[in-house]
Write a protein that holds these residues in place. Sequence first.
Motif, short mmCIF file in Angstrom:
data_model
loop_
_atom_site.label_atom_id
_atom_site.label_comp_id
_atom_site.label_asym_id
_atom_site.label_seq_id
_atom_site.Cartn_x
_atom_site.Cartn_y
_atom_site.Cartn_z
N THR A 240 13.57 12.01 4.69
CA THR A 240 12.27 11.34 4.64
C THR A 240 12.33 10.07 3.80
O THR A 240 11.68 9.07 4.12
CB THR A 240 11.21 12.31 4.06
OG1 THR A 240 11.09 13.43 4.92
CG2 THR A 240 9.86 11.64 3.92
N ARG B 252 0.83 -1.19 0.00
CA ARG B 252 0.00 0.00 0.00
C ARG B 252 0.88 1.26 0.00
O ARG B 252 2.05 1.22 0.38
CB ARG B 252 -0.90 0.02 1.24
CG ARG B 252 -1.75 -1.22 1.44
CD ARG B 252 -2.73 -1.49 0.33
NE ARG B 252 -3.69 -0.39 0.22
CZ ARG B 252 -4.49 -0.23 -0.80
NH1 ARG B 252 -4.45 -1.05 -1.81
NH2 ARG B 252 -5.32 0.77 -0.83
N THR B 253 0.30 2.37 -0.39
CA THR B 253 1.01 3.64 -0.38
C THR B 253 1.37 4.04 1.04
O THR B 253 0.55 3.92 1.94
CB THR B 253 0.14 4.73 -1.02
OG1 THR B 253 -0.18 4.35 -2.35
CG2 THR B 253 0.84 6.08 -1.02
N ASP B 254 2.59 4.49 1.24
CA ASP B 254 3.05 4.95 2.54
C ASP B 254 2.67 6.42 2.70
O ASP B 254 3.43 7.32 2.34
CB ASP B 254 4.55 4.75 2.66
CG ASP B 254 5.10 5.15 4.02
OD1 ASP B 254 4.30 5.53 4.90
OD2 ASP B 254 6.33 5.08 4.20
N TRP B 255 1.46 6.66 3.20
CA TRP B 255 0.93 8.02 3.31
C TRP B 255 1.70 8.87 4.30
O TRP B 255 1.73 10.10 4.18
CB TRP B 255 -0.55 7.99 3.63
CG TRP B 255 -1.34 7.49 2.47
CD1 TRP B 255 -1.97 6.28 2.36
CD2 TRP B 255 -1.56 8.15 1.22
NE1 TRP B 255 -2.57 6.15 1.13
CE2 TRP B 255 -2.33 7.29 0.40
CE3 TRP B 255 -1.18 9.38 0.70
CZ2 TRP B 255 -2.71 7.63 -0.88
CZ3 TRP B 255 -1.56 9.71 -0.58
CH2 TRP B 255 -2.32 8.84 -1.36
N VAL B 256 2.36 8.25 5.27
CA VAL B 256 3.16 9.02 6.22
C VAL B 256 4.34 9.67 5.49
O VAL B 256 4.63 10.86 5.68
CB VAL B 256 3.65 8.13 7.39
CG1 VAL B 256 4.64 8.87 8.27
CG2 VAL B 256 2.47 7.62 8.20
N THR B 257 4.98 8.92 4.61
CA THR B 257 6.09 9.47 3.83
C THR B 257 5.60 10.56 2.89
O THR B 257 6.24 11.60 2.76
CB THR B 257 6.79 8.34 3.04
OG1 THR B 257 7.28 7.38 3.96
CG2 THR B 257 7.93 8.87 2.20
N VAL B 258 4.47 10.33 2.26
CA VAL B 258 3.90 11.35 1.37
C VAL B 258 3.60 12.63 2.16
O VAL B 258 3.90 13.73 1.71
CB VAL B 258 2.62 10.81 0.67
CG1 VAL B 258 1.92 11.92 -0.10
CG2 VAL B 258 2.96 9.65 -0.24
N ALA B 259 3.04 12.49 3.35
CA ALA B 259 2.73 13.65 4.18
C ALA B 259 4.00 14.38 4.61
O ALA B 259 4.04 15.62 4.63
CB ALA B 259 1.93 13.22 5.41
N LYS B 260 5.05 13.63 4.95
CA LYS B 260 6.31 14.25 5.33
C LYS B 260 6.90 15.05 4.16
O LYS B 260 7.39 16.17 4.34
CB LYS B 260 7.32 13.21 5.79
CG LYS B 260 7.04 12.62 7.15
CD LYS B 260 8.08 11.57 7.48
CE LYS B 260 7.80 10.85 8.77
NZ LYS B 260 8.78 9.78 9.02
#
Length: 163
Positions: free
Chosen positions: A119, A80-88
């Motif tokens: 990140t 799945r997409t790592d949304w925490v990394t995207v947010a960072k």
Amino acid sequence: MIAAKVEEYAFGGLVAAIGVFTLVDATTIVARDDNAVGPRAFPYAVGALLVVTGIAAIIATARGKLGQAEEGEDVDADVRTDWVTVAKLAAVLIAHLVLIGLVGWPVAAAVLFFGAAWTLGAVWWRALPIAVVLALVVQVVFSYGLGLSLPAGIFEGVPFLDG
């Protein structure tokens, strides 16, 4: 197959629309009226190429030439997409945009380069000096190599950084 066609049409339309926006926005650039190539030339060229590319993609899709599906040879399709990394990464980009006006390009760019590298998994003590050097090199290249002024911010008055 129908969904793939809709996506390809949407892609071509989006590229053409960005090209039209670029062309329209380029008309707002104020330039001296001398017979040299001015600051509008590059946006006009990019905008025109985007429009042509977008229309070409739409025509190719209408003729049945669809893009090949990605097989993902080195990608695990189940992850799945790592949304925490995207947010960072989004936060680092927003910080960069805010910091340019407050502290200038060199510091804002160093934060951007370091934050993105860290990140994405870089070791902080390696990424930090590389980010600082890269930001300073970009500042100097823009100032002296291209004759463009990036805001020096807190480094205002430093001879090699002041555009």
